[in-house]
Design a protein around this motif. Structure first.
Motif, PDB file in Angstrom:
ATOM      1  N   VAL A 238      28.945  36.358  52.854  1.00  0.00           N
ATOM      2  CA  VAL A 238      29.628  35.750  51.703  1.00  0.00           C
ATOM      3  C   VAL A 238      29.683  36.735  50.543  1.00  0.00           C
ATOM      4  CG1 VAL A 238      29.485  33.937  49.962  1.00  0.00           C
ATOM      5  CG2 VAL A 238      29.114  33.375  52.359  1.00  0.00           C
ATOM      6  N   LEU A 239      28.599  37.436  50.283  1.00  0.00           N
ATOM      7  CA  LEU A 239      28.578  38.427  49.200  1.00  0.00           C
ATOM      8  C   LEU A 239      29.574  39.553  49.474  1.00  0.00           C
ATOM      9  CD1 LEU A 239      24.728  38.682  48.566  1.00  0.00           C
ATOM     10  CD2 LEU A 239      26.417  37.630  47.062  1.00  0.00           C
ATOM     11  N   TRP A 240      29.633  39.989  50.729  1.00  0.00           N
ATOM     12  CA  TRP A 240      30.563  41.062  51.100  1.00  0.00           C
ATOM     13  C   TRP A 240      32.003  40.604  50.917  1.00  0.00           C
ATOM     14  CZ3 TRP A 240      30.239  46.034  51.500  1.00  0.00           C
ATOM     15  CH2 TRP A 240      31.152  46.770  52.252  1.00  0.00           C
ATOM     16  N   GLN A 241      32.296  39.386  51.322  1.00  0.00           N
ATOM     17  CA  GLN A 241      33.642  38.851  51.142  1.00  0.00           C
ATOM     18  C   GLN A 241      33.972  38.692  49.668  1.00  0.00           C
ATOM     19  OE1 GLN A 241      33.417  35.261  53.433  1.00  0.00           O
ATOM     20  NE2 GLN A 241      33.833  36.270  55.390  1.00  0.00           N
ATOM     21  N   ALA A 242      32.988  38.229  48.885  1.00  0.00           N
ATOM     22  CA  ALA A 242      33.212  38.049  47.451  1.00  0.00           C
ATOM     23  C   ALA A 242      33.500  39.378  46.769  1.00  0.00           C
ATOM     24  CB  ALA A 242      31.989  37.379  46.813  1.00  0.00           C
ATOM     25  N   ASP A 245      37.082  40.220  47.472  1.00  0.00           N
ATOM     26  CA  ASP A 245      37.977  39.321  46.736  1.00  0.00           C
ATOM     27  C   ASP A 245      38.063  39.710  45.270  1.00  0.00           C
ATOM     28  OD1 ASP A 245      38.437  37.954  49.057  1.00  0.00           O
ATOM     29  OD2 ASP A 245      37.016  36.343  48.631  1.00  0.00           O
ATOM     30  N   HIS A 246      36.945  40.147  44.698  1.00  0.00           N
ATOM     31  CA  HIS A 246      36.925  40.460  43.275  1.00  0.00           C
ATOM     32  C   HIS A 246      37.543  41.821  42.949  1.00  0.00           C
ATOM     33  CE1 HIS A 246      34.252  37.004  43.010  1.00  0.00           C
ATOM     34  NE2 HIS A 246      34.355  37.067  41.696  1.00  0.00           N
ATOM     35  N   VAL A 247      37.471  42.781  43.883  1.00  0.00           N
ATOM     36  CA  VAL A 247      38.081  44.084  43.616  1.00  0.00           C
ATOM     37  C   VAL A 247      39.561  44.097  43.992  1.00  0.00           C
ATOM     38  CG1 VAL A 247      35.901  45.304  43.946  1.00  0.00           C
ATOM     39  CG2 VAL A 247      37.454  45.029  45.888  1.00  0.00           C
ATOM     40  N   ASN A 248      40.022  43.029  44.647  1.00  0.00           N
ATOM     41  CA  ASN A 248      41.430  42.956  45.025  1.00  0.00           C
ATOM     42  C   ASN A 248      42.307  42.787  43.791  1.00  0.00           C
ATOM     43  OD1 ASN A 248      43.736  42.641  46.728  1.00  0.00           O
ATOM     44  ND2 ASN A 248      43.599  40.433  46.384  1.00  0.00           N
ATOM     45  N   ILE A 249      43.457  43.478  43.774  1.00  0.00           N
ATOM     46  CA  ILE A 249      44.431  43.363  42.679  1.00  0.00           C
ATOM     47  C   ILE A 249      45.704  42.771  43.280  1.00  0.00           C
ATOM     48  CG2 ILE A 249      45.735  44.563  40.888  1.00  0.00           C
ATOM     49  CD1 ILE A 249      43.623  46.755  40.962  1.00  0.00           C
ATOM     50  N   PRO A 250      45.931  41.460  43.118  1.00  0.00           N
ATOM     51  CA  PRO A 250      47.094  40.817  43.758  1.00  0.00           C
ATOM     52  C   PRO A 250      48.415  41.465  43.395  1.00  0.00           C
ATOM     53  CG  PRO A 250      45.568  39.177  42.874  1.00  0.00           C
ATOM     54  CD  PRO A 250      45.092  40.513  42.377  1.00  0.00           C
ATOM     55  N   GLU A 251      48.554  41.955  42.151  1.00  0.00           N
ATOM     56  CA  GLU A 251      49.824  42.536  41.718  1.00  0.00           C
ATOM     57  C   GLU A 251      50.158  43.828  42.475  1.00  0.00           C
ATOM     58  OE1 GLU A 251      48.219  39.806  38.824  1.00  0.00           O
ATOM     59  OE2 GLU A 251      47.390  41.612  39.779  1.00  0.00           O
ATOM     60  N   ARG A 252      49.144  44.449  43.050  1.00  0.00           N
ATOM     61  CA  ARG A 252      49.389  45.703  43.759  1.00  0.00           C
ATOM     62  C   ARG A 252      49.311  45.509  45.277  1.00  0.00           C
ATOM     63  NH1 ARG A 252      46.054  50.563  41.171  1.00  0.00           N
ATOM     64  NH2 ARG A 252      47.522  51.652  42.553  1.00  0.00           N
ATOM     65  N   LYS A 253      49.491  44.306  45.723  1.00  0.00           N
ATOM     66  CA  LYS A 253      49.393  43.993  47.145  1.00  0.00           C
ATOM     67  C   LYS A 253      50.529  44.670  47.916  1.00  0.00           C
ATOM     68  CE  LYS A 253      48.803  39.981  50.181  1.00  0.00           C
ATOM     69  NZ  LYS A 253      48.721  38.494  50.220  1.00  0.00           N
TER      70      LYS A 253
END
Length: 304
Positions: A238-242, A245-253
């Motif tokens: 869960v920590l690894w997934q979190a 998720d937190h370092v992901n930038i949706p605008e640069r997908k």
């Protein structure tokens, strides 16, 4: 230090393969293939085919010649190749063997035979189809090795063993052993190749090749029993997934670029690519900062 001219004089010309071609069979190991190469020039008979014993297809009128592996002969051939190839070119031959190409044995023979008859470095002789193929296979092996070193995800069991299951396109376990032995030298781990039914096991002292019966082999698709995993392993995932998720930038997908660098075939073994069954919740054990006041609010115990 010997000069290039002196080194060239030590090269013996390859024997002329004047006898009728033969079909060769060996035990499927790289040492076995090197023994076959020695036998080809010893018998002066070029190969029609070189096949592992389990895949031998005999002809209508002739049976393949079975060559027994001789480790001393294999070592002699391996060292002798340096008379005609540099270390990098010789390593590419080993990578070609691990690539499991259908005609890898004949490809390795043709490459070495060309080098022996040319008498010079052929690593950039791209006019020859065999040289081009060996170079291309070596590049594919390098990419697969690099991806395995980046995409392996371990799970911790109750007895402290970190295990991971992989299913690479090529047999890269021998190529990644040194990387993981050096990087995870302080913990016991097992990397299991599900497609080839063997793995690497490190016991804090050395890394060995291990094999399993089909019944005892780890099965990633079926999931690992919760009774085997460390009780904190679900939290680690869960920590690894979190984190991802937190370092992901949706605008640069950019899914196209993402799949190019991380192909879909790897996703089933990556924790961050699994469905989110449990959202991450921060531990509520910190006292809030008081605006305009002290940095931390006093607890009831501290007030007393």
């Amino acid at each position: 230090m010997p000069t290039i001219a002196a080194a060239a004089q030590t090269r013996r010309p390859a024997p002329v393969l004047r006898n009728p071609p033969l079909d060769y069979a060996y035990d499927g190991t790289f040492e076995g293939l090197l023994t076959v190469l020695f036998s080809i020039y010893d018998r002066k008979a070029a190969p029609n085919s070189i096949q592992p014993l389990g895949a031998v297809q005999g002809g209508l009128f002739a049976q393949p010649v079975e060559i027994s592996t001789n480790e001393a002969t294999a070592a002699r051939v391996w060292d002798g190749l340096l008379r005609y190839l540099d270390k990098e070119a010789r390593t590419r031959l080993f990578h070609t063997f691990l690539s499991e190409q259908p005609d890898r044995e004949l490809l390795i023979f043709r490459y070495t035979d060309l080098a022996m008859r040319t008498g010079r470095d052929i690593s950039e002789h791209y006019a020859d189809d065999n040289v081009r193929r060996v170079q291309r296979v070596a590049q594919q092996m390098y990419r697969e090795k690099h991806r395995m070193e980046a995409f392996v995800r371990f799970e911790k069991t109750r007895d402290g063993l970190f295990h991971a299951t992989i299913e690479p396109d090529f047999d890269v376990l021998p190529l990644i052993a040194a990387h993981f032995t050096k990087r995870y030298a302080d913990q016991r781990w097992l990397i299991y190749d599900q497609r080839r039914h063997y793995g690497l096991y490190y016991d804090l002292h050395r890394t060995d090749i291990v094999q399993f019966d089909n019944e005892a082999a780890p099965r990633r698709h079926a999931g690992v029993s919760a009774t085997v995993l460390d009780e904190r392993e679900p939290l680690f995932q869960v920590l690894w997934q979190a984190y991802f998720d937190h370092v992901n930038i949706p605008e640069r997908k950019n899914l196209k670029l993402h799949r190019r660098h991380m192909p879909l075939r790897y996703w089933k073994y990556l924790s961050e690519k699994q469905p989110r069954t449990q959202p991450f919740q921060p531990i509520q054990n910190k006292r809030p900062v008081q605006p305009g006041g002290p940095a931390l609010a006093a607890s009831p115990i501290e007030k007393e």
